[in-house]
Design a protein around this motif. Structure first.
Motif, mmCIF file in Angstrom:
data_model
loop_
_atom_site.group_PDB
_atom_site.id
_atom_site.type_symbol
_atom_site.label_atom_id
_atom_site.label_comp_id
_atom_site.label_asym_id
_atom_site.label_seq_id
_atom_site.Cartn_x
_atom_site.Cartn_y
_atom_site.Cartn_z
ATOM 1 N N ASP A 199 -3.834 3.283 -1.402
ATOM 2 C CA ASP A 199 -2.602 4.034 -1.677
ATOM 3 C C ASP A 199 -1.412 3.152 -1.288
ATOM 4 N N GLU A 200 -0.625 2.717 -2.246
ATOM 5 C CA GLU A 200 0.447 1.754 -1.988
ATOM 6 C C GLU A 200 1.470 2.276 -0.983
ATOM 7 N N ASN A 201 1.832 3.566 -1.090
ATOM 8 C CA ASN A 201 2.827 4.126 -0.173
ATOM 9 C C ASN A 201 2.304 4.176 1.254
ATOM 10 N N LEU A 202 1.082 4.700 1.423
ATOM 11 C CA LEU A 202 0.501 4.800 2.762
ATOM 12 C C LEU A 202 0.231 3.419 3.342
ATOM 13 N N LYS A 203 -0.170 2.497 2.484
ATOM 14 C CA LYS A 203 -0.433 1.135 2.950
ATOM 15 C C LYS A 203 0.844 0.499 3.503
ATOM 16 N N GLU A 204 1.960 0.730 2.814
ATOM 17 C CA GLU A 204 3.240 0.181 3.270
ATOM 18 C C GLU A 204 3.680 0.841 4.581
ATOM 19 N N LEU A 205 3.574 2.178 4.644
ATOM 20 C CA LEU A 205 3.966 2.896 5.859
ATOM 21 C C LEU A 205 3.128 2.449 7.054
ATOM 22 N N PHE A 206 1.837 2.283 6.836
ATOM 23 C CA PHE A 206 0.934 1.867 7.907
ATOM 24 C C PHE A 206 1.293 0.460 8.398
ATOM 25 N N ALA A 207 1.583 -0.438 7.462
ATOM 26 C CA ALA A 207 1.952 -1.810 7.830
ATOM 27 C C ALA A 207 3.268 -1.843 8.599
ATOM 28 N N LEU A 208 4.223 -1.020 8.186
ATOM 29 C CA LEU A 208 5.506 -0.966 8.876
ATOM 30 C C LEU A 208 5.342 -0.424 10.291
ATOM 31 N N ALA A 209 4.599 0.681 10.426
ATOM 32 C CA ALA A 209 4.433 1.307 11.744
ATOM 33 C C ALA A 209 3.698 0.385 12.714
ATOM 34 N N THR A 210 2.633 -0.255 12.249
ATOM 35 C CA THR A 210 1.841 -1.107 13.138
ATOM 36 C C THR A 210 2.514 -2.446 13.414
ATOM 37 N N SER A 211 3.623 -2.731 12.742
ATOM 38 C CA SER A 211 4.363 -3.964 13.058
ATOM 39 C C SER A 211 5.119 -3.822 14.372
ATOM 40 N N VAL A 212 5.332 -2.587 14.828
ATOM 41 C CA VAL A 212 5.992 -2.337 16.111
ATOM 42 C C VAL A 212 4.994 -2.618 17.227
ATOM 43 N N VAL A 213 5.366 -3.457 18.155
ATOM 44 C CA VAL A 213 4.466 -3.837 19.255
ATOM 45 C C VAL A 213 4.066 -2.593 20.047
ATOM 46 N N GLY A 214 2.759 -2.400 20.198
ATOM 47 C CA GLY A 214 2.235 -1.250 20.922
ATOM 48 C C GLY A 214 1.673 -0.180 20.015
ATOM 49 N N ILE A 215 2.120 -0.125 18.766
ATOM 50 C CA ILE A 215 1.638 0.891 17.825
ATOM 51 C C ILE A 215 0.377 0.376 17.145
#
Length: 338
Positions: A199-215
């Motif tokens: 899912d392109e939208n969820l994949k992008e959201l997941f990548a953005l969120a996990t780019s934050v250190v600790g998430i």
């Protein structure tokens, strides 16, 4: 303002609905029906016989009840119902002291609450089909982990008490069960990852969120699930309140001077996930580690400082999601750590 307001009390097999017209509780009519899409459709067909009834002018309010609300959510998504999912605790606190309880009275209380507070409504929107499946898989994963913990914790306790013989016996007896649970958990993790990647939208959201250190993976999933893909909250303070990490002052006059603390009205699953993320963040993120050490050295309790770290992580995640740009430990994304 909605002319027609419906409060619905949901149980496993039945629904109780109270209709208020023109904000007048004395006008309330009660309906009792089965908790399935067919009877919900019949209910709205019956309500349509009221003079001037229009679905666009109708607000439906229900307490968030998880799985039992599924038939109503299905009908609402299909027919564009103005549906407000509200916290049961929020409704209860707004009404005040109540004596007695029954489904008919609860439906009326929900309707009265919605009629009085409709300017604060939060319209429910159906999540994407993929996110709904991911949510159900994540819920199953949590149940499997709890089952595993229920089996392994007693074994660890026997071992800690020095009864290694009993610990070894119990460990051997459940060895195959634990392996099976671990295999099922790993399979679910793999399936969730595959669905997000597809899912392109969820994949992008997941990548953005996990780019934050600790998430990490589980915290990112929890944030995506409980915010319906970051669509329910556009304000970090509101999300922090929902997660139970925003501090509130407890003081009144000269006599009441309580400690500033967080509210217990929170999503505890999300709060737990953020707690684990905060522990990782203060180890790996230089800014947050410095902030944590400075505040603890100044006499702040470790838990209160970690709560502040959780709030800062929420701010960072919402920031990267809004910007659609991965987190960078730079002036563009760093928060003022006062």
């Amino acid at each position: 303002m909605y002319k027609f307001v419906i409060g619905i009390d949901i149980s496993k097999l039945t629904l109780d609905a109270a209709l208020i017209v023109g904000g007048q509780p004395q006008s309330a009519t009660h309906h009792h029906l089965g908790n399935n899409v067919e009877q919900i459709a019949q209910l709205f067909a019956e309500l349509g016989k009221n003079p001037g009834f229009l679905l666009d002018e109708c607000l439906v309010c229900v307490e968030a009840t998880g799985l039992y609300a599924h038939p109503l959510l299905t009908f609402a998504a299909q027919h564009g119902v103005n549906l407000w999912l509200e916290s049961a605790v929020r409704i209860k606190k707004s009404i005040g002291l109540q004596r007695g309880k029954n489904d008919k009275a609860d439906a009326l209380r929900i309707a009265v609450y919605a009629a009085k507070n409709q300017e604060n409504d939060r319209m429910w929107k159906p999540a994407s089909a993929t996110l709904t499946v991911v949510k159900n898989l994540a819920s199953l994963r949590d149940r499997l982990i709890k089952s595993k913990n229920q089996l392994t914790v007693p074994v660890e306790e026997f071992s800690q008490m020095g009864d290694t013989r009993t610990a070894a016996m119990l460990g051997k007896a459940m060895k195959s069960t634990i392996r099976s649970l671990e295999a099922d958990i790993a399979a679910i993790d793999k399936q969730i990852k595959a669905m997000i990647d597809a899912d392109e939208n969820l994949k992008e959201l997941f990548a953005l969120a996990t780019s934050v250190v600790g998430i990490g993976t589980q915290t990112a999933l929890a944030l995506m699930i409980y915010t319906d893909g970051f669509t329910l909250f556009d304000d970090a303070r509101k999300l922090a309140c929902y997660a139970g990490v925003a501090p509130f002052v407890y003081a009144s006059g000269t006599s009441v001077k309580g400690r500033t603390r967080v509210s217990k009205m929170a999503n505890m699953d999300l709060k737990t996930a953020l707690h684990m993320a905060s522990l990782t963040a203060v180890k790996l993120d230089v800014q947050l580690r410095t902030y944590y050490q400075r505040k603890v050295a100044a006499g702040k309790s470790k838990m209160s400082v970690l709560n502040a770290v959780k709030a800062k992580l929420i701010h960072r995640v919402l920031s990267v999601v809004k910007r659609k740009q991965k987190y960078e430990n730079s002036a563009n994304f760093s928060l003022v750590l006062s």
